[in-house]
Design an enzyme around this catalytic site. Structure first.
Site, mmCIF file in Angstrom:
data_model
loop_
_atom_site.group_PDB
_atom_site.id
_atom_site.type_symbol
_atom_site.label_atom_id
_atom_site.label_comp_id
_atom_site.label_asym_id
_atom_site.label_seq_id
_atom_site.Cartn_x
_atom_site.Cartn_y
_atom_site.Cartn_z
ATOM 1 N N LYS A 16 0.831 -1.218 0.000
ATOM 2 C CA LYS A 16 0.000 0.000 0.000
ATOM 3 C C LYS A 16 0.863 1.264 0.000
ATOM 4 O O LYS A 16 0.663 2.176 -0.792
ATOM 5 C CB LYS A 16 -0.940 0.024 1.223
ATOM 6 C CG LYS A 16 -1.799 -1.202 1.390
ATOM 7 C CD LYS A 16 -2.635 -1.149 2.648
ATOM 8 C CE LYS A 16 -1.884 -1.065 3.950
ATOM 9 N NZ LYS A 16 -1.132 -2.283 4.328
ATOM 10 N N ARG A 65 -9.170 0.747 8.848
ATOM 11 C CA ARG A 65 -8.788 -0.630 9.192
ATOM 12 C C ARG A 65 -9.922 -1.348 9.896
ATOM 13 O O ARG A 65 -9.817 -2.543 10.163
ATOM 14 C CB ARG A 65 -7.587 -0.588 10.142
ATOM 15 C CG ARG A 65 -6.261 -0.646 9.437
ATOM 16 C CD ARG A 65 -5.220 -0.515 10.531
ATOM 17 N NE ARG A 65 -3.995 -1.154 10.215
ATOM 18 C CZ ARG A 65 -2.984 -0.527 9.631
ATOM 19 N NH1 ARG A 65 -3.109 0.714 9.230
ATOM 20 N NH2 ARG A 65 -1.843 -1.159 9.427
ATOM 21 N N ARG A 72 11.954 -5.568 5.060
ATOM 22 C CA ARG A 72 11.709 -4.154 4.731
ATOM 23 C C ARG A 72 12.665 -3.224 5.484
ATOM 24 O O ARG A 72 13.001 -3.427 6.641
ATOM 25 C CB ARG A 72 10.276 -3.759 5.098
ATOM 26 C CG ARG A 72 10.074 -2.248 4.920
ATOM 27 C CD ARG A 72 8.650 -1.854 4.949
ATOM 28 N NE ARG A 72 7.990 -2.241 6.176
ATOM 29 C CZ ARG A 72 6.690 -2.092 6.377
ATOM 30 N NH1 ARG A 72 5.935 -1.592 5.438
ATOM 31 N NH2 ARG A 72 6.156 -2.472 7.518
ATOM 32 N N ARG A 132 12.025 -0.923 10.686
ATOM 33 C CA ARG A 132 10.958 -0.503 11.601
ATOM 34 C C ARG A 132 10.918 -1.428 12.806
ATOM 35 O O ARG A 132 11.087 -2.638 12.661
ATOM 36 C CB ARG A 132 9.606 -0.551 10.868
ATOM 37 C CG ARG A 132 9.124 0.801 10.440
ATOM 38 C CD ARG A 132 7.939 0.731 9.538
ATOM 39 N NE ARG A 132 6.777 0.025 10.077
ATOM 40 C CZ ARG A 132 5.603 -0.036 9.448
ATOM 41 N NH1 ARG A 132 5.450 0.581 8.285
ATOM 42 N NH2 ARG A 132 4.593 -0.695 9.970
ATOM 43 N N ARG A 167 0.535 -8.619 13.784
ATOM 44 C CA ARG A 167 -0.103 -7.658 12.867
ATOM 45 C C ARG A 167 -0.943 -8.397 11.819
ATOM 46 O O ARG A 167 -2.024 -7.938 11.452
ATOM 47 C CB ARG A 167 0.971 -6.790 12.184
ATOM 48 C CG ARG A 167 1.553 -5.736 13.122
ATOM 49 C CD ARG A 167 2.864 -5.187 12.626
ATOM 50 N NE ARG A 167 2.773 -4.528 11.343
ATOM 51 C CZ ARG A 167 3.808 -4.349 10.528
ATOM 52 N NH1 ARG A 167 5.011 -4.794 10.870
ATOM 53 N NH2 ARG A 167 3.650 -3.727 9.397
HETATM 54 P P1 AP5 Z 1 4.980 -1.512 1.895
HETATM 55 O O1 AP5 Z 1 4.560 -0.770 0.683
HETATM 56 O O2 AP5 Z 1 5.753 -0.788 2.937
HETATM 57 O O3 AP5 Z 1 3.723 -2.265 2.513
HETATM 58 P P2 AP5 Z 1 2.445 -1.694 3.255
HETATM 59 O O4 AP5 Z 1 1.246 -2.384 2.692
HETATM 60 O O5 AP5 Z 1 2.453 -0.209 3.242
HETATM 61 O O6 AP5 Z 1 2.708 -2.292 4.685
HETATM 62 P P3 AP5 Z 1 2.813 -1.665 6.140
HETATM 63 O O7 AP5 Z 1 3.539 -2.670 6.996
HETATM 64 O O8 AP5 Z 1 3.374 -0.288 6.139
HETATM 65 O O9 AP5 Z 1 1.377 -1.656 6.560
HETATM 66 P P4 AP5 Z 1 0.842 -1.734 7.934
HETATM 67 O O10 AP5 Z 1 -0.550 -1.622 7.526
HETATM 68 O O11 AP5 Z 1 1.122 -2.838 8.826
HETATM 69 O O12 AP5 Z 1 1.622 -0.582 8.730
HETATM 70 P P5 AP5 Z 1 1.252 0.898 9.032
HETATM 71 O O13 AP5 Z 1 2.471 1.699 8.993
HETATM 72 O O14 AP5 Z 1 0.069 1.312 8.234
HETATM 73 O O15 AP5 Z 1 5.839 -2.775 1.398
HETATM 74 C C1 AP5 Z 1 6.429 -3.670 2.308
HETATM 75 C C2 AP5 Z 1 7.761 -4.205 1.736
HETATM 76 O O16 AP5 Z 1 7.468 -4.938 0.554
HETATM 77 C C3 AP5 Z 1 8.758 -3.111 1.321
HETATM 78 O O17 AP5 Z 1 10.049 -3.566 1.636
HETATM 79 C C4 AP5 Z 1 8.580 -2.980 -0.195
HETATM 80 O O18 AP5 Z 1 9.783 -2.599 -0.822
HETATM 81 C C5 AP5 Z 1 8.172 -4.386 -0.577
HETATM 82 N N1 AP5 Z 1 7.239 -4.425 -1.709
HETATM 83 C C6 AP5 Z 1 6.174 -3.593 -1.939
HETATM 84 N N2 AP5 Z 1 5.524 -3.948 -3.059
HETATM 85 C C7 AP5 Z 1 6.177 -5.042 -3.548
HETATM 86 C C8 AP5 Z 1 5.970 -5.875 -4.689
HETATM 87 N N3 AP5 Z 1 4.976 -5.654 -5.561
HETATM 88 N N4 AP5 Z 1 6.816 -6.904 -4.871
HETATM 89 C C9 AP5 Z 1 7.848 -7.138 -3.997
HETATM 90 N N5 AP5 Z 1 8.105 -6.382 -2.908
HETATM 91 C C10 AP5 Z 1 7.271 -5.347 -2.678
HETATM 92 O O19 AP5 Z 1 0.731 0.771 10.543
HETATM 93 C C11 AP5 Z 1 1.610 0.482 11.608
HETATM 94 C C12 AP5 Z 1 0.828 0.419 12.901
HETATM 95 O O20 AP5 Z 1 0.162 1.683 13.137
HETATM 96 C C13 AP5 Z 1 -0.309 -0.609 12.953
HETATM 97 O O21 AP5 Z 1 0.160 -1.875 13.326
HETATM 98 C C14 AP5 Z 1 -1.226 0.024 14.012
HETATM 99 O O22 AP5 Z 1 -0.726 -0.191 15.296
HETATM 100 C C15 AP5 Z 1 -1.121 1.507 13.716
HETATM 101 N N6 AP5 Z 1 -2.142 1.999 12.778
HETATM 102 C C16 AP5 Z 1 -1.922 2.582 11.574
HETATM 103 N N7 AP5 Z 1 -3.079 2.923 10.986
HETATM 104 C C17 AP5 Z 1 -4.066 2.549 11.853
HETATM 105 C C18 AP5 Z 1 -5.482 2.625 11.798
HETATM 106 N N8 AP5 Z 1 -6.142 3.151 10.750
HETATM 107 N N9 AP5 Z 1 -6.179 2.141 12.858
HETATM 108 C C19 AP5 Z 1 -5.561 1.624 13.933
HETATM 109 N N10 AP5 Z 1 -4.215 1.516 14.027
HETATM 110 C C20 AP5 Z 1 -3.475 1.982 13.004
#
Ligand code: AP5
Length: 210
Positions: free
Chosen positions: A14, A88, A124, A157, A168
Site C-alpha cells: 500500500k 482498518r 523491509r 521498523r 499484525r
Molecule cells: P509496503 O509498501 O511498505 O507495505 P504496506 O502495505 O504499506 O505495509 P505496512 O507494513 O506499512 O502496513 P501496515 O498496515 O502494517 O503498517 P502501518 O504503517 O500502516 O511494502 C512492504 C515491503 O514490501 C517493502 O520492503 C517494499 O519494498 C516491498 N514491496 C512492496 N511492493 C512489492 C511488490 N509488488 N513486490 C515485492 N516487494 C514489494 O501501521 C503500523 C501500525 O500503526 C499498525 O500496526 C497500528 O498499530 C497503527 N495503525 C496505523 N493505521 C491505523 C489505523 N487506521 N487504525 C488503527 N491503528 C493503526
C-alpha cells in the site's frame, strides 16, 4: 473530495504504491502509520498513546485514528486523496462515509499470500526521515543505509520483527473480511493481485484511478 482507500495486509505494498503515485503528482497521500510514527518521534500526546499499541502490533483505538484522519483531510490542497492504512475497521470506514464531503469513491484491495508478506516485512527497510520504503534483498538504496530520495538514514521498523509481524497479520485477518464486505455492499471494492512486480501493479492501479 475524491478519496481512494488502499486496503491490504501489512506488507501488501500500500505504502509503496501510494508514495509512487503521489510523487508523480495529482495525488496527496496520507499514511496513518507514517503520521503515528512522526507523532511518536515528536513525543506528542497522540504519539505517546499510540506507541504501546504499535509496538505490540495492535490497532490504535478508532477515536484517535478518526481524529487524525479528519485533521489530515483538511490539508489536501485540492488534490485527489490516497489513504493508506485507513480505514482498518468498519467504524473507521463509516466515519469517512458519514460526511458526504469525505465519502470514499473507491476501495482498492491488494491481495498477497502470507509467505510473501512475511518475507517482505521482515526484509523491509524504510527511510527514517521521509518514509521511503526499501527492501534488504529486492529493493536496496543505491548507497547502503542512505535514502535515494532525501539522503536520510535507512532503518528497520521496530514492528517489523517476526513476532510483531505475526501479530499484525492476525489483527489484519480479524478485521479484513468485515471491511471488504462493507465496501462490496456499496460496490466500491476492486481487488488486485499484489503478488507481482511493483511497476506492473502500478499500471493497473493507474487505470483504476482514471
Ligand atoms: P509496503 O509498501 O511498505 O507495505 P504496506 O502495505 O504499506 O505495509 P505496512 O507494513 O506499512 O502496513 P501496515 O498496515 O502494517 O503498517 P502501518 O504503517 O500502516 O511494502 C512492504 C515491503 O514490501 C517493502 O520492503 C517494499 O519494498 C516491498 N514491496 C512492496 N511492493 C512489492 C511488490 N509488488 N513486490 C515485492 N516487494 C514489494 O501501521 C503500523 C501500525 O500503526 C499498525 O500496526 C497500528 O498499530 C497503527 N495503525 C496505523 N493505521 C491505523 C489505523 N487506521 N487504525 C488503527 N491503528 C493503526
Amino acid at each position: 473530495m475524491d478519496i481512494t482507500v488502499f486496503l491490504g495486509a501489512p506488507g501488501s505494498g500500500k505504502g509503496t504504491q501510494a508514495k509512487r503515485l503521489a510523487q508523480q503528482g495529482g495525488f496527496v497521500h496520507f499514511s496513518t502509520g507514517d503520521i503515528l510514527r512522526a507523532a511518536i518521534n515528536e513525543k506528542t500526546e497522540v504519539g505517546l498513546k499510540a506507541k504501546g499499541f504499535m509496538d505490540r502490533g495492535e490497532l490504535v483505538p478508532d477515536d484517535i485514528m478518526i481524529a487524525i484522519i479528519e485533521s489530515a483531510l483538511g490539508r489536501t490542497g485540492g488534490k485527489r486523496v490516497l489513504l493508506d492504512g485507513f480505514p482498518r475497521t468498519v467504524p473507521q470506514a463509516e466515519a469517512l462515509d458519514k460526511n458526504a464531503k469525505t465519502a470514499v469513491a473507491r476501495a482498492l484491495y491488494f491481495q498477497v499470500p502470507n509467505p510473501a508478506l512475511i518475507a517482505r516485512l521482515t526484509g523491509r527497510r524504510v527511510c527514517k526521515n521521509c518514509g521511503e520504503p526499501y527492501h534488504a534483498v529486492t529493493l536496496k538504496p543505491k548507497q547502503d543505509g542512505v535514502c535515494d530520495r532525501c539522503g536520510g538514514p535507512v532503518i528497520q521498523r521496530s514492528d517489523d520483527t517476526e513476532e510483531v509481524v505475526k501479530r499484525r497479520l492476525e489483527v489484519f485477518e480479524s478485521q479484513n473480511n468485515k471491511l471488504l464486505a462493507y465496501y462490496e455492499k456499496s460496490r466500491k471494492l476492486k481487488a488486485f493481485d499484489g503478488d507481482r512486480p511493483i511497476e506492473a501493479l502500478q499500471k493497473e492501479l493507474l487505470r483504476a484511478l482514471q
